[in-house]
Design a protein around this motif. Structure first.
Motif, short mmCIF file in Angstrom:
data_model
loop_
_atom_site.label_atom_id
_atom_site.label_comp_id
_atom_site.label_asym_id
_atom_site.label_seq_id
_atom_site.Cartn_x
_atom_site.Cartn_y
_atom_site.Cartn_z
N CYS A 168 0.89 -1.18 0.00
CA CYS A 168 0.00 0.00 0.00
C CYS A 168 0.92 1.22 0.00
O CYS A 168 1.18 1.82 1.04
N ALA A 169 1.43 1.58 -1.15
CA ALA A 169 2.63 2.43 -1.19
C ALA A 169 2.37 3.93 -1.30
O ALA A 169 3.23 4.73 -0.94
N ALA A 170 1.20 4.33 -1.81
CA ALA A 170 1.00 5.76 -2.11
C ALA A 170 0.64 6.57 -0.85
O ALA A 170 0.00 6.02 0.05
N PRO A 171 1.07 7.81 -0.76
CA PRO A 171 1.78 8.61 -1.77
C PRO A 171 3.29 8.38 -1.83
O PRO A 171 3.94 8.91 -2.71
N GLY A 172 3.87 7.62 -0.89
CA GLY A 172 5.25 7.21 -1.13
C GLY A 172 6.31 7.59 -0.12
O GLY A 172 7.49 7.40 -0.37
N GLY A 173 5.91 8.12 1.04
CA GLY A 173 6.91 8.49 2.06
C GLY A 173 7.76 7.29 2.48
O GLY A 173 8.99 7.38 2.56
N LYS A 174 7.09 6.17 2.74
CA LYS A 174 7.84 4.99 3.20
C LYS A 174 8.62 4.37 2.04
O LYS A 174 9.70 3.82 2.24
N ASP A 191 -0.61 0.14 -5.04
CA ASP A 191 -1.65 0.83 -4.28
C ASP A 191 -2.93 0.71 -5.09
O ASP A 191 -2.92 0.99 -6.30
N SER A 192 -4.01 0.31 -4.45
CA SER A 192 -5.23 0.04 -5.22
C SER A 192 -5.82 1.31 -5.83
O SER A 192 -6.57 1.25 -6.79
N ARG A 196 -3.96 7.82 -6.43
CA ARG A 196 -2.84 7.86 -5.48
C ARG A 196 -1.58 7.23 -6.07
O ARG A 196 -0.46 7.65 -5.76
N ASP A 224 -5.79 -4.58 -6.16
CA ASP A 224 -6.31 -4.76 -4.81
C ASP A 224 -5.31 -5.66 -4.08
O ASP A 224 -5.15 -6.83 -4.42
N GLY A 225 -4.64 -5.08 -3.10
CA GLY A 225 -3.57 -5.81 -2.40
C GLY A 225 -4.03 -7.09 -1.72
O GLY A 225 -3.24 -8.00 -1.50
N ASP A 242 1.56 -1.19 4.90
CA ASP A 242 1.21 0.06 5.59
C ASP A 242 -0.25 0.36 5.26
O ASP A 242 -0.55 1.04 4.27
N VAL A 243 -1.14 -0.17 6.06
CA VAL A 243 -2.55 -0.27 5.68
C VAL A 243 -3.34 1.03 5.83
O VAL A 243 -2.97 1.90 6.62
N1 SAM Z 1 2.68 3.80 2.61
C1 SAM Z 1 2.15 5.09 2.21
C2 SAM Z 1 3.17 6.15 2.50
O1 SAM Z 1 4.05 5.96 3.34
O2 SAM Z 1 3.08 7.21 1.87
C3 SAM Z 1 0.84 5.39 2.88
C4 SAM Z 1 -0.19 4.33 2.66
S1 SAM Z 1 -1.78 4.78 3.25
C5 SAM Z 1 -1.62 4.62 4.96
C6 SAM Z 1 -2.75 3.41 2.82
C7 SAM Z 1 -2.90 3.20 1.33
O3 SAM Z 1 -3.57 1.97 1.12
C8 SAM Z 1 -3.72 4.24 0.60
O4 SAM Z 1 -2.94 4.89 -0.35
C9 SAM Z 1 -4.84 3.46 -0.07
O5 SAM Z 1 -5.12 3.90 -1.38
C10 SAM Z 1 -4.26 2.06 -0.10
N2 SAM Z 1 -5.23 0.96 -0.14
C11 SAM Z 1 -6.48 0.90 0.37
N3 SAM Z 1 -7.04 -0.29 0.13
C12 SAM Z 1 -6.11 -1.02 -0.54
C13 SAM Z 1 -6.10 -2.32 -1.09
N4 SAM Z 1 -7.15 -3.14 -0.98
N5 SAM Z 1 -5.00 -2.72 -1.75
C14 SAM Z 1 -3.92 -1.91 -1.87
N6 SAM Z 1 -3.89 -0.67 -1.38
C15 SAM Z 1 -4.97 -0.23 -0.72
#
Ligand code: SAM
Length: 371
Positions: A168-174, A191-192, A196, A224-225, A242-243
């Protein structure tokens, strides 16, 4: 006096108030006597850290140090760095998990990448960072983020040549933090959310040279992760999960896009199930011996420890995967000058907001696949 334009249309119970009511009810029980001070910090301006971009030719680190910042990762309390941690057993849901490092043996703290640098202003100093400026190649010198958000990527302990999945990578800080290690052989970013994922691509292009963003090094998807297991299993050395969560700070301060809005109640209630499915997918994606980091930015026990407990149980019951919880206690000792950690969590570690060090909340729990 200018009348506030939204006065007539403002909902009687804005999402931020609903969030505060909800947190008061649950966190006063969960956190007990520390809740009032955590609450006041959550309602105050948050503090940022600047993740130094090693790919930029600007000397951002030096410039920020001159302004009074310090790299909290290299500048630690050395007396706190002890190798002699007692091993402990965590018992829940019929699953016994060793809260220790490799094969139950004590080992020295993780070899944290010396390439990850994140600077912060001193405790109690709430000076804001100026926006980063592009260098002569157009790359920015630092990325502003909650400094506690660096910890999950740092503690994932990426080693030279690793294949890594950021589910769940977006927006990408981690992701940017992981890339600073300059050790990853192949990085899968997912990222689903399509919009984002586009933001993630923009962030990457603002920080990472083009030659590192090739198909040989990286894959970016919008799946979808929870379905990752249908694509790839037993593959990655390291997986970051990172949910999505109740993003406690955002929920208290911003009515826009707030998960406590009436229309998103069902989505909010479904979060723990989604988090569990994502973590199970991440566990399946890791190779035996591989490590998985679960992280959130909520204080909620239901979204944190309970999800990890269920995932450990279900991974074993339904998929025959045995897991060990990796002890991160030394990390909390190492960074105790910078962050306030929740005391005595039975599973994982959590940075709790504090007025003098207003980072977090960040929860993280690291698992190692034994089979
Ligand atoms: N890791 C990111 C960072 O450090 O910038 C922040 C991630 S944010 C906490 C959670 C992300 O999970 C969101 O961008 C969201 O779009 C994504 N997300 C939600 N449901 C998802 C799914 N089923 N599969 C993959 N990503 C999902």
């Amino acid at each position: 006096r200018v009348k506030e334009k939204w006065a007539t249309t403002r909902p009687k119970h804005p999402p931020t108030s609903l969030a505060l009511q909800h947190f008061d009810a649950t966190y006063s029980v969960q956190l007990g006597q520390i809740w009032p001070s955590v609450r006041v910090a959550l309602l105050s301006e948050r503090k940022y850290g600047a993740l130094i971009n090693n790919f930029s030719s600007d000397s951002a680190l030096g410039n920020l140090q001159v302004q009074g910042c310090r790299d909290f990762i290299s500048d630690t309390d050395t007396e706190a760095q002890s190798c002699s941690q007692p091993e402990s057993e965590v018992d829940f849901s019929d699953v016994s998990v060793k809260n220790s490092d490799v094969d139950g043996q004590q080992r020295c703290p993780l070899q944290l990448s010396s390439n990850i640098k994140c600077v912060v202003f001193p405790r109690g100093d709430i000076t804001r960072f100026k926006p980063a400026r592009p260098d002569r190649y157009g790359l920015l010198g630092y990325y502003l983020m909650d400094a506690a958000s660096v910890l999950p990527s740092l503690a994932l302990d990426v080693q030279e040549g690793h294949n890594v999945l950021d589910l769940c990578a977006a927006p990408g800080g981690k992701t940017l933090t992981l890339l600073q290690t300059q050790a990853i052989r192949f990085l899968c970013l997912n990222d689903s959310s399509v919009s984002r994922t586009l933001r993630l691509r923009k962030v990457l292009h603002s920080y990472i040279p083009k030659e590192h963003l090739t198909d040989e090094n990286m894959r970016i998807t919008s799946f979808d992760g929870t379905k990752w297991g249908d694509i790839e299993r037993n593959t990655f050395d390291r997986v970051l999960v990172d949910v999505p969560c109740t993003t406690d700070r955002h929920s208290l301060l911003e009515d826009d896009n707030n998960i406590f809005s009436k229309g998103r109640t069902a989505e909010r209630r479904r979060l723990p199930q989604l988090q569990l499915e994502l973590l199970l997918a991440g566990i399946e994606a890791a190779c035996p011996g591989g490590e998985i980091m679960y992280s959130t930015c909520t204080l909620s026990q239901i979204q944190n420890q309970s999800v990890v407990e269920q995932a450990i149980y279900l991974a074993q019951e339904n998929r025959g995967i045995r897991l060990e919880v990796v002890n991160l206690r030394h990390l909390t000792h190492k960074f105790k000058k910078t962050f306030h950690f929740a005391p005595d969590l039975h599973l994982g570690e959590m940075v709790v907001p504090h007025l003098a060090a207003n980072f977090g909340p960040i929860y993280m729990c690291k698992l190692k696949r034994l089979t």
